[in-house]
Design a protein around this motif. Structure first.
Motif, short mmCIF file in Angstrom:
data_model
loop_
_atom_site.label_atom_id
_atom_site.label_comp_id
_atom_site.label_asym_id
_atom_site.label_seq_id
_atom_site.Cartn_x
_atom_site.Cartn_y
_atom_site.Cartn_z
N VAL A 109 40.58 36.13 55.32
CA VAL A 109 39.52 36.23 54.33
C VAL A 109 39.31 34.83 53.76
CG1 VAL A 109 38.83 37.23 52.12
CG2 VAL A 109 40.09 38.62 53.78
N PRO A 110 38.10 34.29 53.87
CA PRO A 110 37.88 32.92 53.38
C PRO A 110 37.94 32.85 51.86
CG PRO A 110 35.81 33.91 54.06
CD PRO A 110 36.91 34.89 54.42
N GLY A 111 38.26 31.70 51.37
CA GLY A 111 38.26 31.49 49.93
C GLY A 111 39.58 30.97 49.42
N ARG A 112 39.66 30.92 48.10
CA ARG A 112 40.86 30.44 47.42
C ARG A 112 41.23 31.42 46.33
NH1 ARG A 112 40.13 24.43 45.56
NH2 ARG A 112 42.30 24.81 45.10
N GLU A 113 42.48 31.42 45.94
CA GLU A 113 42.89 32.25 44.82
C GLU A 113 42.14 31.78 43.58
OE1 GLU A 113 46.99 33.05 44.11
OE2 GLU A 113 47.47 32.86 46.24
N LEU A 114 41.67 32.72 42.80
CA LEU A 114 40.87 32.40 41.62
C LEU A 114 41.61 31.45 40.68
CD1 LEU A 114 38.20 32.88 40.21
CD2 LEU A 114 39.18 34.92 39.16
N ALA A 115 42.89 31.67 40.50
CA ALA A 115 43.67 30.82 39.59
C ALA A 115 43.75 29.38 40.08
CB ALA A 115 45.08 31.39 39.42
N ALA A 117 41.22 27.94 41.97
CA ALA A 117 39.88 27.49 42.35
C ALA A 117 39.38 26.32 41.50
CB ALA A 117 38.90 28.65 42.28
N GLY A 118 39.94 26.13 40.32
CA GLY A 118 39.51 25.02 39.47
C GLY A 118 38.06 25.13 39.04
N LEU A 119 37.61 26.34 38.75
CA LEU A 119 36.22 26.55 38.37
C LEU A 119 35.91 25.88 37.03
CD1 LEU A 119 35.76 30.34 39.21
CD2 LEU A 119 35.01 28.37 40.55
N PRO A 120 34.74 25.26 36.93
CA PRO A 120 34.33 24.73 35.62
C PRO A 120 34.04 25.89 34.67
CG PRO A 120 32.57 24.46 37.23
CD PRO A 120 33.77 24.99 37.97
N ASP A 121 34.09 25.62 33.38
CA ASP A 121 33.90 26.67 32.37
C ASP A 121 32.66 27.51 32.64
OD1 ASP A 121 36.21 25.93 31.11
OD2 ASP A 121 35.21 24.74 29.55
N GLY A 122 31.55 26.90 33.00
CA GLY A 122 30.30 27.61 33.20
C GLY A 122 30.35 28.61 34.36
N ALA A 123 31.22 28.41 35.31
CA ALA A 123 31.30 29.29 36.48
C ALA A 123 32.31 30.42 36.29
CB ALA A 123 31.66 28.48 37.72
N ARG A 124 33.14 30.32 35.28
CA ARG A 124 34.19 31.32 35.09
C ARG A 124 33.64 32.69 34.70
NH1 ARG A 124 38.75 27.64 32.05
NH2 ARG A 124 39.05 26.23 33.83
N THR A 125 32.58 32.72 33.93
CA THR A 125 32.02 34.00 33.51
C THR A 125 31.54 34.79 34.71
OG1 THR A 125 31.38 33.07 31.38
CG2 THR A 125 30.28 35.11 32.05
N ALA A 127 32.51 34.46 37.83
CA ALA A 127 33.67 34.85 38.63
C ALA A 127 34.40 36.02 37.99
CB ALA A 127 34.60 33.66 38.81
N ALA A 128 34.52 36.00 36.66
CA ALA A 128 35.20 37.09 35.96
C ALA A 128 34.42 38.39 36.11
CB ALA A 128 35.37 36.74 34.48
N ALA A 129 33.09 38.32 36.06
CA ALA A 129 32.27 39.53 36.23
C ALA A 129 32.44 40.09 37.64
CB ALA A 129 30.80 39.21 35.96
N GLY A 130 32.46 39.22 38.64
CA GLY A 130 32.67 39.66 40.01
C GLY A 130 34.04 40.29 40.21
N LEU A 131 35.05 39.68 39.62
CA LEU A 131 36.40 40.22 39.70
C LEU A 131 36.49 41.56 38.98
CD1 LEU A 131 39.37 40.02 40.48
CD2 LEU A 131 39.74 38.64 38.43
N GLY A 132 35.86 41.66 37.82
CA GLY A 132 35.85 42.92 37.08
C GLY A 132 35.20 44.03 37.88
N ALA A 133 34.07 43.74 38.54
CA ALA A 133 33.39 44.75 39.35
C ALA A 133 34.27 45.18 40.52
CB ALA A 133 32.06 44.20 39.87
N PHE A 134 34.96 44.22 41.12
CA PHE A 134 35.88 44.53 42.21
C PHE A 134 36.99 45.47 41.73
CE2 PHE A 134 39.88 43.64 44.38
CZ PHE A 134 39.54 43.89 45.70
N LEU A 135 37.63 45.11 40.62
CA LEU A 135 38.74 45.92 40.11
C LEU A 135 38.27 47.29 39.64
CD1 LEU A 135 40.74 43.17 38.19
CD2 LEU A 135 41.34 44.27 40.36
#
Length: 158
Positions: A109-115, A117-125, A127-135
């Motif tokens: 599965v392509p990608g990196r672990e979210l922790a 990924a070094g996302l900038p503050d603006g991208a975290r929201t 990513a969090a919404a996508g993770l929440g939908a997944f969970l």
């Protein structure tokens, strides 16, 4: 070893990259000779990258076997119902004299672990919404009978 007995911290079975290559090649001829690289070793599993494309998991402890068997059985039906990709076992190695437990391999599965990924503050929201939908989807009780029939009761009530 402690007086001839393994301590609770030692794996019951360990698999090196060389042994993983032998086990995978013997059961799956299309992967024979593919490069095998150790990726991670956890409490329950050792994980290898095979041929740059496949991830194989080998259990280290018998306590992990029900989960391994459940993953092989449930992930193929669960994956298409989730909003993010998850590993889908395409190779399932059965117990044998060479390795007494089942193991499995899935396309990487392509990608990196979210922790990490070094996302900038603006991208975290986002990513969090996508993770929440997944969970939310993953833990939907209505999904269990569709993909698994019934799951075992967690004795720790998690």
């Amino acid at each position: 070893m402690n007086g001839g007995r393994a301590t609770e911290w030692e794996a019951e079975h360990t698999v090196s990259a060389e042994r993983a290559s032998d086990l995978i090649g013997a059961r799956f001829p299309d992967l024979r000779g593919a490069a095998v690289e150790a990726l991670a070793t956890g409490w329950d599993n050792t994980v290898f990258l095979v041929g740059g494309e496949w991830i194989f998991r080998f259990p280290r402890r018998s306590v992990a076997l029900p989960g391994v068997r459940r993953e092989i059985a449930v992930l193929p039906g669960l994956a298409p119902r989730l909003p993010l990709p998850v590993p889908v076992p395409e190779f399932a190695g059965q117990p044998s004299p060479e390795f007494p437990w089942p193991f499995w391999g899935a396309r990487r599965v392509p990608g990196r672990e979210l922790a990490e990924a070094g996302l900038p503050d603006g991208a975290r929201t986002g990513a969090a919404a996508g993770l929440g939908a997944f969970l939310r989807t993953l833990h939907d009780p209505d999904l269990v009978p569709v993909v698994a029939g019934e799951l075992p009761r967690d004795p720790l009530s998690r």
